[in-house]
Scaffold this motif. Structure first.
Motif, PDB file in Angstrom:
ATOM      1  N   ASP A  99      -1.971  -8.430  -0.433  1.00 38.47           N
ATOM      2  CA  ASP A  99      -3.381  -8.779  -0.553  1.00 38.47           C
ATOM      3  C   ASP A  99      -3.642 -10.272  -0.358  1.00 38.47           C
ATOM      4  N   THR A 100      -2.659 -11.104  -0.682  1.00 38.78           N
ATOM      5  CA  THR A 100      -2.920 -12.550  -0.653  1.00 38.78           C
ATOM      6  C   THR A 100      -1.923 -13.342   0.189  1.00 38.78           C
ATOM      7  N   GLU A 101      -0.795 -12.746   0.577  1.00 40.62           N
ATOM      8  CA  GLU A 101       0.262 -13.502   1.233  1.00 40.62           C
ATOM      9  C   GLU A 101       0.621 -12.948   2.614  1.00 40.62           C
ATOM     10  N   GLN A 122       0.217 -17.755  -1.065  1.00 43.73           N
ATOM     11  CA  GLN A 122      -1.237 -17.565  -1.015  1.00 43.73           C
ATOM     12  C   GLN A 122      -1.927 -18.818  -0.499  1.00 43.73           C
ATOM     13  N   GLU A 123      -1.461 -19.999  -0.916  1.00 44.70           N
ATOM     14  CA  GLU A 123      -2.095 -21.244  -0.507  1.00 44.70           C
ATOM     15  C   GLU A 123      -1.959 -21.466   0.999  1.00 44.70           C
ATOM     16  N   ARG A 179      -5.728 -18.522   7.323  1.00 40.62           N
ATOM     17  CA  ARG A 179      -6.832 -17.576   7.507  1.00 40.62           C
ATOM     18  C   ARG A 179      -8.154 -18.299   7.733  1.00 40.62           C
ATOM     19  N   THR A 215      -3.996 -18.698   2.937  1.00 43.48           N
ATOM     20  CA  THR A 215      -5.426 -18.972   2.845  1.00 43.48           C
ATOM     21  C   THR A 215      -5.836 -20.053   3.829  1.00 43.48           C
ATOM     22  N   ASP A 260       2.918 -10.586  -1.524  1.00 45.28           N
ATOM     23  CA  ASP A 260       1.776  -9.796  -1.969  1.00 45.28           C
ATOM     24  C   ASP A 260       0.932  -9.452  -0.735  1.00 45.28           C
ATOM     25  N   PRO A 316      -8.459 -10.123   6.970  1.00 45.43           N
ATOM     26  CA  PRO A 316      -7.010 -10.355   6.830  1.00 45.43           C
ATOM     27  C   PRO A 316      -6.151  -9.282   7.492  1.00 45.43           C
TER      28      PRO A 316
END
Length: 398
Positions: free
Chosen positions: A99-101, A261-262, A268, A265, A97, A75
């Protein structure tokens, strides 16, 4: 033993049919022509000076101390993802975020490709504002989707979006809007009212939006408004930007995606099978660049605005009709005042005529006739280079 060879069909081209319409990019063609003729290259949009020395030194330190010389995390390095999230909060009040976004990519071009490959199914319709950057068409084609252009049209010295035309372009098959603001090649910056109308349409018709915002810090009139910050848009918007245009390190190819995040993801998942990772040491340097003080961004924008005016005034004096850009580092012109209407022929002859290279806008349209007489110049060059180019362009009317 006879060596085995794979069968080759005599009537099937090697190139995938989805890409059959795409050859060598116009940027490569015109840059090679500029080099062959010794012309000033005002076609391809790359600066002729490097960015801040302290950021170059940060990259050097990273290489020499072993930061990023091996595969970085998929990421992106945590330092850069944290800096990207802080940048979005600092300039636009958008919270992500790290870490996730947040996802780091090999420039905005890969971010666009990964987003479209992830979010589209064959047959989906994608609305894109034309003239559009050439990779948009290729990426939509690779995803097997259908490109639906909505044309920015010249009006009162600028290019404008017809919101009624945009609304009419949406069908039950429309999956995604692909927006670019500030807009390359026209320099248009969509207003808050226009973006609000786009957001309202996206919510009403349940559309995803991918926004290319690489020129976010090069807005000369007004200000940049991220679509993701408008009501109902955070959960349906993939925001893309990069370091190349803001810091004048285009060769580093450090870009990024922000979104829920969705969405991140999904992007990615596609991105990891393109480059997986890239630009390890440069990621650490760009993390520092994103933390530069406001004075850097202000002076950078002011300097490019001055260059815009220098080249724009020169183009007008040379006889072009000039559409004043509100952002980016490109100026679109019209060549009809010279009694000419074929921008491609004009650009191919321009290096021999006066030693300057430019880009014909017709290559950015589905219907080349819509931009047939338009020619794009870039002003992200040194003052002396722009002054010499302006001097050479005066030969067109001498």
């Amino acid at each position: 033993m006879t060596p085995m060879t794979a069968p080759v069909s005599s009537n099937r081209p090697f190139l995938n049919r989805r890409l059959a319409a795409f050859g060598t990019t116009i940027f490569a063609e015109m840059s090679m022509l500029a080099a062959r003729t010794g012309s000033i290259n005002l076609g391809q949009g790359f600066p002729d000076t490097d960015g801040p020395r302290e950021i170059a030194e940060a990259a050097s330190r990273a290489v020499l101390t072993g930061l990023g010389n091996q595969y970085p995390p998929g990421p992106g390095v945590p330092e850069l993802r944290t800096a990207i999230a802080a940048h979005q909060q600092r300039f636009y009040g958008l919270s992500y975020d790290p870490d996730t976004e947040v996802l780091v990519t090999a420039g905005a071009t890969e971010a666009i490709a990964a987003s479209l490959l992830a979010l589209l199914e064959p047959g989906d319709e994608v609305i894109a504002l034309e003239p559009f950057y050439d990779s948009y068409a290729a990426c939509i084609a690779m995803a097997g989707a259908v490109r639906v252009p909505v044309t920015l049209r010249p009006h009162a010295g600028a290019f404008v979006l017809d919101l009624d035309e945009l609304r009419a372009a949406v069908t039950p098959r429309t999956r995604l809007l692909l927006l670019n603001t500030p807009h390359n090649p026209t320099g248009t910056v969509l207003t808050p009212a226009e973006l609000a109308a786009v957001a309202e349409l996206a919510v009403e018709r349940d559309l995803l939006v991918v926004t290319d915002e690489v020129y976010e810090h090069l807005v000369f009139e007004g200000s940049h408004t991220p679509l993701a910050g408008l009501p109902g848009m955070r959960g349906r918007t993939v925001t893309i930007s990069s370091a190349g245009k803001t810091y004048s390190f285009t060769g580093w190819k450090v870009g990024w995606v922000t979104g829920t995040q969705e969405l991140v993801t999904a992007v990615r998942t596609a991105k990891q099978y393109l480059t997986y990772v890239s630009a390890g040491p440069f990621q650490y340097a760009i993390a520092e660049a994103l933390r530069l003080p406001d004075s850097y961004f202000d002076s950078f924008c002011a300097d490019l605005q001055r260059k815009r005016d220098l080249l724009g005034d020169g183009l007008r004096a040379a006889g072009f009709e000039v559409y004043q850009p509100q952002g980016t580092y490109f100026i679109t012109t019209d060549i009809t005042p010279f009694g000419e209407t074929d921008g491609q022929a004009f650009c191919r002859a321009l290096p021999e005529r006066c030693g300057v290279a430019a880009i014909p806008n017709s290559v950015f349209y589905d219907d080349p006739a819509a931009g047939r007489s338009q020619v794009r110049f870039t002003f992200c060059k040194r003052d002396d280079v722009l002054a010499e180019a302006v001097s050479r362009l005066r030969r067109l009317t001498s």
